[in-house]
Design an enzyme around this catalytic site. Structure first.
Site, short mmCIF file in Angstrom:
data_model
loop_
_atom_site.label_atom_id
_atom_site.label_comp_id
_atom_site.label_asym_id
_atom_site.label_seq_id
_atom_site.Cartn_x
_atom_site.Cartn_y
_atom_site.Cartn_z
N PRO A 120 4.18 -9.67 -5.28
CA PRO A 120 2.85 -9.04 -5.32
C PRO A 120 2.01 -9.33 -6.57
CG PRO A 120 4.50 -7.45 -4.60
CD PRO A 120 5.24 -8.67 -5.06
N LYS A 131 -6.88 -21.29 -8.02
CA LYS A 131 -6.90 -20.22 -7.01
C LYS A 131 -7.96 -19.16 -7.33
CE LYS A 131 -5.32 -17.20 -3.93
NZ LYS A 131 -5.28 -17.35 -2.51
N LYS A 164 -8.10 -7.81 -5.75
CA LYS A 164 -7.05 -8.26 -6.68
C LYS A 164 -7.44 -9.61 -7.31
CE LYS A 164 -2.48 -10.36 -6.73
NZ LYS A 164 -1.30 -10.79 -6.01
P1 NAD Z 1 3.72 -8.48 0.71
O1 NAD Z 1 3.56 -7.20 0.00
O2 NAD Z 1 3.74 -8.51 2.21
O3 NAD Z 1 5.08 -9.21 0.22
C1 NAD Z 1 5.61 -9.10 -1.08
C2 NAD Z 1 7.11 -8.91 -0.92
O4 NAD Z 1 7.71 -8.88 -2.23
C3 NAD Z 1 7.47 -7.58 -0.25
O5 NAD Z 1 8.31 -7.84 0.89
C4 NAD Z 1 8.19 -6.79 -1.33
O6 NAD Z 1 9.22 -5.95 -0.83
C5 NAD Z 1 8.74 -7.91 -2.19
N1 NAD Z 1 9.08 -7.49 -3.56
C6 NAD Z 1 8.36 -6.69 -4.39
N2 NAD Z 1 8.99 -6.55 -5.56
C7 NAD Z 1 10.14 -7.27 -5.47
C8 NAD Z 1 11.22 -7.52 -6.35
N3 NAD Z 1 11.23 -6.99 -7.59
N4 NAD Z 1 12.22 -8.28 -5.93
C9 NAD Z 1 12.22 -8.83 -4.68
N5 NAD Z 1 11.23 -8.64 -3.80
C10 NAD Z 1 10.20 -7.87 -4.20
O7 NAD Z 1 2.57 -9.46 0.15
P2 NAD Z 1 2.07 -10.84 0.78
O8 NAD Z 1 0.87 -10.60 1.62
O9 NAD Z 1 3.23 -11.57 1.34
O10 NAD Z 1 1.54 -11.57 -0.54
C11 NAD Z 1 2.42 -12.17 -1.47
C12 NAD Z 1 1.60 -12.90 -2.50
O11 NAD Z 1 0.78 -13.89 -1.83
C13 NAD Z 1 0.64 -12.04 -3.30
O12 NAD Z 1 0.66 -12.47 -4.64
C14 NAD Z 1 -0.70 -12.27 -2.64
O13 NAD Z 1 -1.78 -12.08 -3.53
C15 NAD Z 1 -0.57 -13.71 -2.22
N6 NAD Z 1 -1.42 -14.10 -1.09
C16 NAD Z 1 -1.48 -13.31 0.02
C17 NAD Z 1 -2.29 -13.70 1.07
C18 NAD Z 1 -2.38 -12.87 2.34
O14 NAD Z 1 -3.26 -13.13 3.16
N7 NAD Z 1 -1.50 -11.89 2.55
C19 NAD Z 1 -3.03 -14.90 1.00
C20 NAD Z 1 -2.91 -15.70 -0.13
C21 NAD Z 1 -2.10 -15.28 -1.18
#
Ligand code: NAD
Length: 292
Positions: free
Chosen positions: A60, A162, A237
């Site tokens: 995250p 980004k 964010k």
């Molecule tokens: P998400 O919240 O669905 O996934 C994050 C995962 O990390 C969760 O499953 C959570 O349980 C896990 N996590 C948190 N702390 C942890 C730890 N200490 N150890 C192990 N696992 C841990 O978020 P997402 O949508 O998959 O986004 C992930 C990243 O990608 C973010 O940085 C976001 O900004 C970026 N991103 C997201 C999108 C989108 O459309 N969702 C698009 C581009 C970039």
């Protein structure tokens, strides 16, 4: 290849699954109880990293990346590559990159564009920062998880690309939405507005590929009651990261600052959380010059 994958959420889950489907051995860890097709789950991040040639993180934020990396770096084999695909602040990326170098590991920051659909379809765009050798080690995996990978420069350059891209996106989406709301009040038909702007100098990805007006232009979250897509809180964010970066290098970004303030208002005070970032259009339609 033996791959460790930490953070198997909305993005990381399908990305890891695509790597497994392509024939790689993927060992995963997530702090939540998740199961991902083709991925063997480990009991800790450290256990997922042991023996891996490449470890990928999809987490995250920068604080979580730093704490997970503190566990991963000592556990990884010398010469292995840590690839962080999360969107985090440039300073966290550079700090973990430094830790990797000191431990004899390679580092790539490789945030993505393309969202959940791109992660599932293997069509993400990666913007990468790190050495040429580190990028070369990660590139075959980018080819599986995405359709394009750009090596932007040294450590941190991927995150820089980004947040600059998403600052432009936030600004152009707001501009497109406020122009539609103005057009409404001037009695201009939305379809006519799209027909003109999408082929004139006001065109942008926000207008042409992701039109915020329902029923106008290509299919977009606007046609699905503004269900994300790309959620407003994720745009907030990224705009905050861009302003934090601008502060740290004394860059003058007034439009980025205003976009951040508007998305903060929308998400935190106007019920915009959980809605697509193009839901700025109904927000502008329902507001007036006297509201501010
Ligand atoms: P998400 O919240 O669905 O996934 C994050 C995962 O990390 C969760 O499953 C959570 O349980 C896990 N996590 C948190 N702390 C942890 C730890 N200490 N150890 C192990 N696992 C841990 O978020 P997402 O949508 O998959 O986004 C992930 C990243 O990608 C973010 O940085 C976001 O900004 C970026 N991103 C997201 C999108 C989108 O459309 N969702 C698009 C581009 C970039």
């Amino acid at each position: 290849m033996n791959i460790g994958f930490i953070g198997l959420g909305n993005m990381g889950g399908p990305m890891a699954s695509n790597l497994a489907r392509a024939g790689h051995t993927v060992t995963g860890f997530d702090s939540a109880d998740v199961a991902v097709e083709g991925v063997t789950m480990a009991a800790s991040a450290k256990a997922a990293a042991e023996g891996a040639e490449v470890v990928i993180t999809m987490l995250p934020n920068g604080d979580i990346l730093r704490s997970v990396a503190a566990e991963l770096v000592p556990a990884m084999a010398k010469g292995a590559t840590l690839v962080d695909c999360s969107t985090v602040d440039v300073n966290s990326a550079r700090s973990v990159a430094q830790d990797c170098t000191e431990a004899g590991l390679q580092w790539v920051d490789a945030p993505v564009s393309g969202g959940i659909g791109g992660a599932a379809g293997g069509t993400l765009t990666f913007m990468a920062g790190g050495s040429t050798a580190a990028f070369a080690a990660a590139e075959p995996l980018f080819d599986i998880m995405g359709q394009k990978a750009v090596h932007c420069g040294d450590a941190g350059a991927g995150q820089a690309a980004k947040i600059c891209n998403n600052m432009i996106l936030g600004i152009t989406m707001i501009g497109t939405c406020e122009a539609f709301a103005l057009a409404d009040k001037l009695g201009l038909d939305r379809q006519k507005m799209f027909d003109v702007v999408s082929t004139s100098s006001g065109y942008s990805w926000s207008m042409n590929a992701y039109c915020p007006a329902p029923g106008v232009g290509p299919q977009s979250p606007a046609d699905n009651d503004y269900t994300p897509g790309f959620a407003s809180e994720l745009m907030l964010k990224d705009l905050r990261l861009s302003q934090q970066a601008a502060d740290s290098v004394d860059a003058d970004t007034p439009m980025g600052a205003l976009a951040q303030a508007l998305y903060a208002l929308f998400v935190e005070e106007e019920g915009g959380a959980g809605k697509d970032f193009s839901a700025m259009l109904p927000r502008f339609v329902n507001s007036s010059r006297h509201d501010r």
